[in-house]
Design a protein around this motif. Sequence first.
Motif, PDB file in Angstrom:
ATOM      1  N   ILE A  95     -39.542  47.217 -38.679  1.00 40.30           N
ATOM      2  CA  ILE A  95     -40.083  45.853 -38.728  1.00 40.30           C
ATOM      3  C   ILE A  95     -39.343  45.136 -39.855  1.00 40.30           C
ATOM      4  O   ILE A  95     -39.248  45.660 -40.960  1.00 40.30           O
ATOM      5  CB  ILE A  95     -41.604  45.872 -39.004  1.00 40.30           C
ATOM      6  CG1 ILE A  95     -42.328  46.675 -37.922  1.00 40.30           C
ATOM      7  CG2 ILE A  95     -42.148  44.446 -39.065  1.00 40.30           C
ATOM      8  CD1 ILE A  95     -43.814  46.896 -38.225  1.00 40.30           C
ATOM      9  N   HIS A  96     -38.765  43.979 -39.545  1.00 43.28           N
ATOM     10  CA  HIS A  96     -37.921  43.306 -40.535  1.00 43.28           C
ATOM     11  C   HIS A  96     -38.028  41.784 -40.414  1.00 43.28           C
ATOM     12  O   HIS A  96     -38.474  41.269 -39.392  1.00 43.28           O
ATOM     13  CB  HIS A  96     -36.452  43.733 -40.352  1.00 43.28           C
ATOM     14  CG  HIS A  96     -35.887  43.343 -39.017  1.00 43.28           C
ATOM     15  ND1 HIS A  96     -36.016  44.135 -37.897  1.00 43.28           N
ATOM     16  CD2 HIS A  96     -35.211  42.243 -38.597  1.00 43.28           C
ATOM     17  CE1 HIS A  96     -35.435  43.544 -36.861  1.00 43.28           C
ATOM     18  NE2 HIS A  96     -34.942  42.381 -37.257  1.00 43.28           N
ATOM     19  N   ASP A  97     -37.582  41.096 -41.472  1.00 43.32           N
ATOM     20  CA  ASP A  97     -37.495  39.636 -41.412  1.00 43.32           C
ATOM     21  C   ASP A  97     -36.027  39.209 -41.465  1.00 43.32           C
ATOM     22  O   ASP A  97     -35.118  40.059 -41.507  1.00 43.32           O
ATOM     23  CB  ASP A  97     -38.335  38.974 -42.524  1.00 43.32           C
ATOM     24  CG  ASP A  97     -37.876  39.352 -43.932  1.00 43.32           C
ATOM     25  OD1 ASP A  97     -36.792  39.953 -44.079  1.00 43.32           O
ATOM     26  OD2 ASP A  97     -38.618  39.053 -44.887  1.00 43.32           O
ATOM     27  N   HIS A  98     -35.780  37.901 -41.405  1.00 40.77           N
ATOM     28  CA  HIS A  98     -34.412  37.362 -41.357  1.00 40.77           C
ATOM     29  C   HIS A  98     -34.159  36.310 -42.427  1.00 40.77           C
ATOM     30  O   HIS A  98     -33.041  36.095 -42.847  1.00 40.77           O
ATOM     31  CB  HIS A  98     -34.126  36.749 -39.978  1.00 40.77           C
ATOM     32  CG  HIS A  98     -34.488  37.667 -38.856  1.00 40.77           C
ATOM     33  ND1 HIS A  98     -35.787  37.799 -38.420  1.00 40.77           N
ATOM     34  CD2 HIS A  98     -33.751  38.534 -38.146  1.00 40.77           C
ATOM     35  CE1 HIS A  98     -35.823  38.716 -37.458  1.00 40.77           C
ATOM     36  NE2 HIS A  98     -34.620  39.175 -37.269  1.00 40.77           N
ATOM     37  N   LEU A  99     -35.240  35.587 -42.794  1.00 40.37           N
ATOM     38  CA  LEU A  99     -35.202  34.588 -43.879  1.00 40.37           C
ATOM     39  C   LEU A  99     -34.300  33.395 -43.572  1.00 40.37           C
ATOM     40  O   LEU A  99     -33.835  32.711 -44.487  1.00 40.37           O
ATOM     41  CB  LEU A  99     -34.792  35.254 -45.209  1.00 40.37           C
ATOM     42  CG  LEU A  99     -35.651  36.448 -45.633  1.00 40.37           C
ATOM     43  CD1 LEU A  99     -35.141  37.035 -46.956  1.00 40.37           C
ATOM     44  CD2 LEU A  99     -37.121  36.039 -45.762  1.00 40.37           C
ATOM     45  N   ILE A 146     -40.842  37.769 -38.442  1.00 44.44           N
ATOM     46  CA  ILE A 146     -40.985  39.221 -38.653  1.00 44.44           C
ATOM     47  C   ILE A 146     -41.163  39.893 -37.298  1.00 44.44           C
ATOM     48  O   ILE A 146     -42.066  39.536 -36.537  1.00 44.44           O
ATOM     49  CB  ILE A 146     -42.199  39.521 -39.561  1.00 44.44           C
ATOM     50  CG1 ILE A 146     -42.028  38.827 -40.913  1.00 44.44           C
ATOM     51  CG2 ILE A 146     -42.371  41.032 -39.744  1.00 44.44           C
ATOM     52  CD1 ILE A 146     -43.224  38.988 -41.845  1.00 44.44           C
ATOM     53  N   HIS A 147     -40.277  40.836 -36.993  1.00 44.22           N
ATOM     54  CA  HIS A 147     -40.380  41.502 -35.696  1.00 44.22           C
ATOM     55  C   HIS A 147     -39.697  42.867 -35.730  1.00 44.22           C
ATOM     56  O   HIS A 147     -39.088  43.260 -36.717  1.00 44.22           O
ATOM     57  CB  HIS A 147     -39.776  40.620 -34.589  1.00 44.22           C
ATOM     58  CG  HIS A 147     -38.284  40.530 -34.589  1.00 44.22           C
ATOM     59  ND1 HIS A 147     -37.553  39.950 -33.578  1.00 44.22           N
ATOM     60  CD2 HIS A 147     -37.357  40.953 -35.486  1.00 44.22           C
ATOM     61  CE1 HIS A 147     -36.272  40.024 -33.851  1.00 44.22           C
ATOM     62  NE2 HIS A 147     -36.127  40.620 -35.005  1.00 44.22           N
ATOM     63  N   LEU A 148     -39.844  43.573 -34.628  1.00 48.01           N
ATOM     64  CA  LEU A 148     -38.977  44.727 -34.369  1.00 48.01           C
ATOM     65  C   LEU A 148     -38.516  44.611 -32.939  1.00 48.01           C
ATOM     66  O   LEU A 148     -39.167  43.968 -32.106  1.00 48.01           O
ATOM     67  CB  LEU A 148     -39.681  46.069 -34.635  1.00 48.01           C
ATOM     68  CG  LEU A 148     -40.767  46.611 -33.724  1.00 48.01           C
ATOM     69  CD1 LEU A 148     -40.247  47.174 -32.402  1.00 48.01           C
ATOM     70  CD2 LEU A 148     -41.513  47.731 -34.453  1.00 48.01           C
ATOM     71  N   ILE A 160     -27.294  39.151 -29.077  1.00 48.05           N
ATOM     72  CA  ILE A 160     -26.405  38.258 -29.833  1.00 48.05           C
ATOM     73  C   ILE A 160     -27.277  37.387 -30.729  1.00 48.05           C
ATOM     74  O   ILE A 160     -28.281  36.827 -30.281  1.00 48.05           O
ATOM     75  CB  ILE A 160     -25.585  37.365 -28.856  1.00 48.05           C
ATOM     76  CG1 ILE A 160     -24.796  38.231 -27.855  1.00 48.05           C
ATOM     77  CG2 ILE A 160     -24.669  36.431 -29.638  1.00 48.05           C
ATOM     78  CD1 ILE A 160     -23.776  39.163 -28.465  1.00 48.05           C
ATOM     79  N   HIS A 161     -26.882  37.312 -31.992  1.00 47.79           N
ATOM     80  CA  HIS A 161     -27.643  36.545 -32.985  1.00 47.79           C
ATOM     81  C   HIS A 161     -26.776  35.437 -33.559  1.00 47.79           C
ATOM     82  O   HIS A 161     -25.651  35.701 -33.981  1.00 47.79           O
ATOM     83  CB  HIS A 161     -28.055  37.438 -34.154  1.00 47.79           C
ATOM     84  CG  HIS A 161     -28.943  38.582 -33.787  1.00 47.79           C
ATOM     85  ND1 HIS A 161     -28.578  39.571 -32.912  1.00 47.79           N
ATOM     86  CD2 HIS A 161     -30.191  38.894 -34.199  1.00 47.79           C
ATOM     87  CE1 HIS A 161     -29.565  40.438 -32.785  1.00 47.79           C
ATOM     88  NE2 HIS A 161     -30.553  40.058 -33.554  1.00 47.79           N
ATOM     89  N   VAL A 162     -27.323  34.242 -33.600  1.00 51.91           N
ATOM     90  CA  VAL A 162     -26.694  33.184 -34.388  1.00 51.91           C
ATOM     91  C   VAL A 162     -27.757  32.717 -35.375  1.00 51.91           C
ATOM     92  O   VAL A 162     -28.812  32.206 -34.998  1.00 51.91           O
ATOM     93  CB  VAL A 162     -26.111  32.059 -33.494  1.00 51.91           C
ATOM     94  CG1 VAL A 162     -27.139  31.425 -32.582  1.00 51.91           C
ATOM     95  CG2 VAL A 162     -25.418  31.003 -34.348  1.00 51.91           C
TER      96      VAL A 162
HETATM   97 FE   LIG Z   1     -34.251  40.831 -35.995  1.00 47.30          FE
END
Ligand SMILES: [Fe+2]
Length: 198
Positions: A95-99, A146-148, A160-162
Amino acid sequence: MSDEFVLDTATVRGFVEHVRRAIDSSDSAEEAIDAIRPRFADLLADGGWLPAQYAEPAEEGGMGGGIGQWLLYRTGDGSLSLFSLVVPPGSETPIHDHLAWGLVGLYRGKQDEEIYSQRNGALELTERRALAPGDFYALIPPLDDIHLVRTTSEETSVSIHVLTNDTGCVWRHTFDPGSGEAHPFRSGYVNVSCEEEE
Ligand SMILES: [Fe+2]
């Protein structure tokens, strides 16, 4: 530092150019996201632009579980990054965030995403959704940050993340699912290094 096109192709340059123009001409994250959506959908629908090397799992990845986070592009000022996240079958991220706000879309395989909220120091699962290739969602902190993600297909999943930070290199957090406790976390990228902290 100058902009870094790790994957220097017309497709990536065209997409990044569109995103940067959308950000510059928008007054809010929501407005920029709406302007980016159609172009992001096109990128996810195009099966030919991501070389196989950026769709490989990585034993040594900072997320653990053989998960590979591959940088494709970042600005020199840390305000934007484009990367792939490769999650082997049966693996899941912490479980993590990105900010930072941005868009995340599934390119290959299938994933479940679990979204959490912080409430009185504890973590609460607020939504679970299944994603197929072409599906994408926006992250806008502090909500929905916040997700996993977990791969549910027999095939390795690639998303894919932007995002509007240098996500692999900033210090963010993982969270203990039981206690909700946050831990400092820097995932890094498999293929490029982060600048050392002062
Ligand atoms: Fe993520």
